[in-house]
Scaffold this active site. Structure first.
Site, PDB file in Angstrom:
ATOM      1  N   CYS A  47       0.822  -1.206   0.000  1.00  0.00           N
ATOM      2  CA  CYS A  47       0.000   0.000   0.000  1.00  0.00           C
ATOM      3  C   CYS A  47       0.855   1.255   0.000  1.00  0.00           C
ATOM      4  CB  CYS A  47      -0.938   0.009   1.187  1.00  0.00           C
ATOM      5  SG  CYS A  47      -1.945  -1.462   1.250  1.00  0.00           S
TER       6      CYS A  47
ATOM      7  N   ASP B 289       3.214   2.366   2.181  1.00  0.00           N
ATOM      8  CA  ASP B 289       3.838   2.985   3.344  1.00  0.00           C
ATOM      9  C   ASP B 289       4.247   1.959   4.378  1.00  0.00           C
ATOM     10  OD1 ASP B 289       1.227   2.566   3.956  1.00  0.00           O
ATOM     11  OD2 ASP B 289       0.726   4.677   4.232  1.00  0.00           O
TER      12      ASP B 289
ATOM     13  N   CYS C 264       4.124   8.774   1.946  1.00  0.00           N
ATOM     14  CA  CYS C 264       3.811  10.023   1.280  1.00  0.00           C
ATOM     15  C   CYS C 264       3.937  11.191   2.264  1.00  0.00           C
ATOM     16  CB  CYS C 264       2.410   9.974   0.719  1.00  0.00           C
ATOM     17  SG  CYS C 264       1.177   9.716   1.991  1.00  0.00           S
TER      18      CYS C 264
ATOM     19  N   CYS D 258      -3.199   7.639   5.944  1.00  0.00           N
ATOM     20  CA  CYS D 258      -1.750   7.721   6.133  1.00  0.00           C
ATOM     21  C   CYS D 258      -1.375   8.112   7.557  1.00  0.00           C
ATOM     22  CB  CYS D 258      -1.142   8.734   5.170  1.00  0.00           C
ATOM     23  SG  CYS D 258      -1.694   8.498   3.489  1.00  0.00           S
TER      24      CYS D 258
END
Lengths: 384, 202
Positions: B44, B46, B69, B113
């Site tokens: 995904c 991360d 990100c 995130c």
């Protein structure tokens, strides 16, 4: 602040001659469908544009149907065959590829959900269509084969001529979305024997919201938008005179400058590719290095995430795009990269640089100065 | 320039933490952690490592690494600042909502995130307690009921995912019977399940 726009595959700025032609056309308010003098003035200009657009793709004027862009053109083609299948045609299968633009991928998903038979031909690890698989998929029940000319993300150019020959052998029609190819590489419908071709003006310094579908003389056609009898009854809706005129001028420039641009874009792209390999350890160049759109360079930076790279570059005034999931709003990275055999982590760390006519070799030098410390920093911060 | 910055997708605080991340791990420091938490999944996009030093039941220092990100970087950086000096109990209860609020908000699709940082910190605290043979009174203290009909908590689901007892929604349904009465939790639990699968790389 210095800006270096390297996202020309997303869209391009208007050429100054296009702006001038559109400014002038703003006063041309006559409806091109009207019989009187004002209408005829507009119609004359539109027909000029039609022949310029036809010229840039090696097709006769009469083949051009103006649309709102390539998405509409692509949808129109699929709708023609949907209708033929609905009407009971024995040719009831469509073949396209895994790396098409969303306007085809999503149309496929929509049609499949309604029971239509559509096969997605895979591509090899450079993004080229697997002709051996295509050969096996082709049969007498295939109505349409749709394969994009050059890929928007990795730049891979498809062997359209071979595909047309193979498809025609079983009697299927062939469509190509040539949106990314116009003005960059030679495109000739006649020479390639293509039945349908889509294009969009804003990818070659023309305005947004206008494009065209070229339809070969003997290829079937059904209107997608019903209404008035504009475009000889092939696409209803009052002529977008200003945009069409702008597209015509852009097409003229694309044809005139194509050879020089092809060389110039490739030179800058290669400078950047070599410079990145020299200055940054452990990078992977995606796509096909032999059959590639001249201005497109897609690079993966392992252990650095694409959206972070993009935003750090943005802070330096450099505009690019990424195949990372983080930038897409989903958790899935680019399907084009995954279909082309790019590892999932490499897809998340991919950056697309796409050059255009306003880029210079100085831009390449600027990127090569700013990019290496960004990658170094992100790699130091990486938990991988 | 201001116009350029205004077009950014993130808040000023996110930008600040993205551009100048705090408490990142540096090889030269020789930071010796008392607890380490690894969470995330490459699939995904991360992956995160949180390292803590603990003194008198409080977070004394924190270092982190992330592959992710801008929101992942900024939210972990913010979390690291917020966690220093907190008791283990308070640190354990830092939530993604508290982090995103401190950051001045994240775009909706970016909320995901920010979830990793607090999970990473909790994993590091779990690791510290486990290594030192200490009881872990916090693990179940953050439980929230997600299926009212069957009295199922998010912690229960988390454990089932973490231990790979439930690798599909069907398995989860079979074990917990969630959603089989009124059914209104179904969508939320499916979302939670996806999130947890991502966090624990199942």
């Amino acid at each position: 602040m210095r800006f270096v726009y390297l996202d020309n595959n997303a869209t391009t700025p208007l050429h100054e001659d296009v702006i001038a032609s559109m400014n002038e056309a703003l006063a041309l308010y006559g409806n091109a469908s009207s019989m009187h003098a004002f209408g005829r003035d507009a119609a004359f200009k539109i027909e000029e544009a039609r022949s310029a657009v036809a010229d840039v793709i090696g097709a006769p004027s009469g083949s051009i149907v103006f649309t709102s862009g390539a998405s509409e053109a692509n949808n129109t083609v699929f709708n023609i065959f949907r209708e033929r299948i609905d009407l009971g045609s024995k040719r009831n299968r469509i073949i396209t590829t895994e790396i098409e633009h969303p306007s085809i991928i999503e149309t496929v998903a929509y049609l499949r959900g309604r029971g239509y038979r559509i096969d997605l031909c895979p591509v090899d690890n450079t993004g080229r269509v697997r002709l051996d698989v295509l050969e096996r998929l082709l049969a007498e029940d295939v109505a349409l084969v749709s394969v994009m000319f050059g890929n928007n993300e990795i730049g891979t150019i498809q062997p359209i001529k071979e595909i047309v020959e193979m498809a025609h052998k079983v009697g299927a029609y062939v469509h190509s979305d040539a949106t990314q190819a116009i003005g960059k590489i030679e495109v000739s419908m006649k020479e390639l024997g293509l039945d349908y071709l889509s294009l969009s003006a804003h990818k070659f310094y023309g305005p947004k919201g206008v494009g065209a579908l070229a339809v070969a003389k003997d290829a079937p056609f059904t209107p997608y938008i019903h209404g008035g009898h504009q475009e000889s009854g092939r696409r209803a809706g009052t002529y977008n005179t200003v945009a069409i005129i702008g597209m015509g001028v852009a097409a003229g420039i694309a044809k005139r400058d194509r050879k020089d641009e092809e060389q110039r874009l490739w030179k800058m792209r290669e400078m950047l590719r070599k410079g990145i390999i020299e200055r940054i350890p452990n990078v992977v160049i995606n796509g096909n290095q032999e059959h590639c759109l001249p201005g497109t360079l897609d690079v993966s930076f392992p252990h650095a995430e694409g959206e972070s790279i993009l935003l750090y570059l943005d802070l330096e005034g450099i505009q690019v795009s990424t195949g990372s999931a983080c930038a897409s709003g989903s958790l899935e990275p680019s399907y084009v990269l995954l279909s082309s055999g790019v590892d999932i982590e490499l897809a998340h760390g991919s950056i697309r640089f796409s050059f255009g006519r306003y880029n210079t070799e100085d831009d390449v030098a600027y990127v090569l100065e700013k990019l290496p410390p960004i990658i170094k920093r992100l790699r130091e911060m990486s938990a991988l | 320039m201001s116009n350029f910055m205004a077009q950014w997708v993130y808040s000023p605080a996110v930008k600040d933490h993205f551009m100048n991340p705090r408490n990142t791990w540096d090889e030269k420091e020789n930071f010796v952690p008392d607890g380490v938490g690894d969470v995330g999944s490459l699939a995904c996009g991360d992956q995160m490592r949180v390292m803590i030093q603990v003194e008198n039941d409080r977070i004394k220092a924190i270092r982190w690494l992330t592959y992710g990100c801008a929101s992942a970087i900024a939210s972990t950086s913010m979390l690291s600042e917020m966690a220093i000096g907190l008791t283990l109990e308070d640190a354990y209860h830092l939530s993604p909502e508290m982090i995103t609020e401190a950051l001045g908000g994240l775009p909706e699709h970016k909320f995901h995130c920010s979830v990793l940082g607090d999970k990473g910190l909790r994993a590091a605290i779990d690791d510290y307690l486990e290594k030192n043979g200490l009881p872990n009174p916090y693990r179940h203290s953050v439980a929230k009921i997600v299926c009212e009909c069957h009295n199922i908590t998010d912690v229960q689901i988390e454990n089932l995912v973490k231990t790979k007892q439930a690798t599909t929604l069907e398995e989860l349904q079979e074990i917990t019977k969630y959603g089989s009465t009124c059914g209104k939790c179904k969508a939320d639990i499916a979302g939670l399940f996806d999130e947890l699968k991502h966090i624990y790389n199942v």
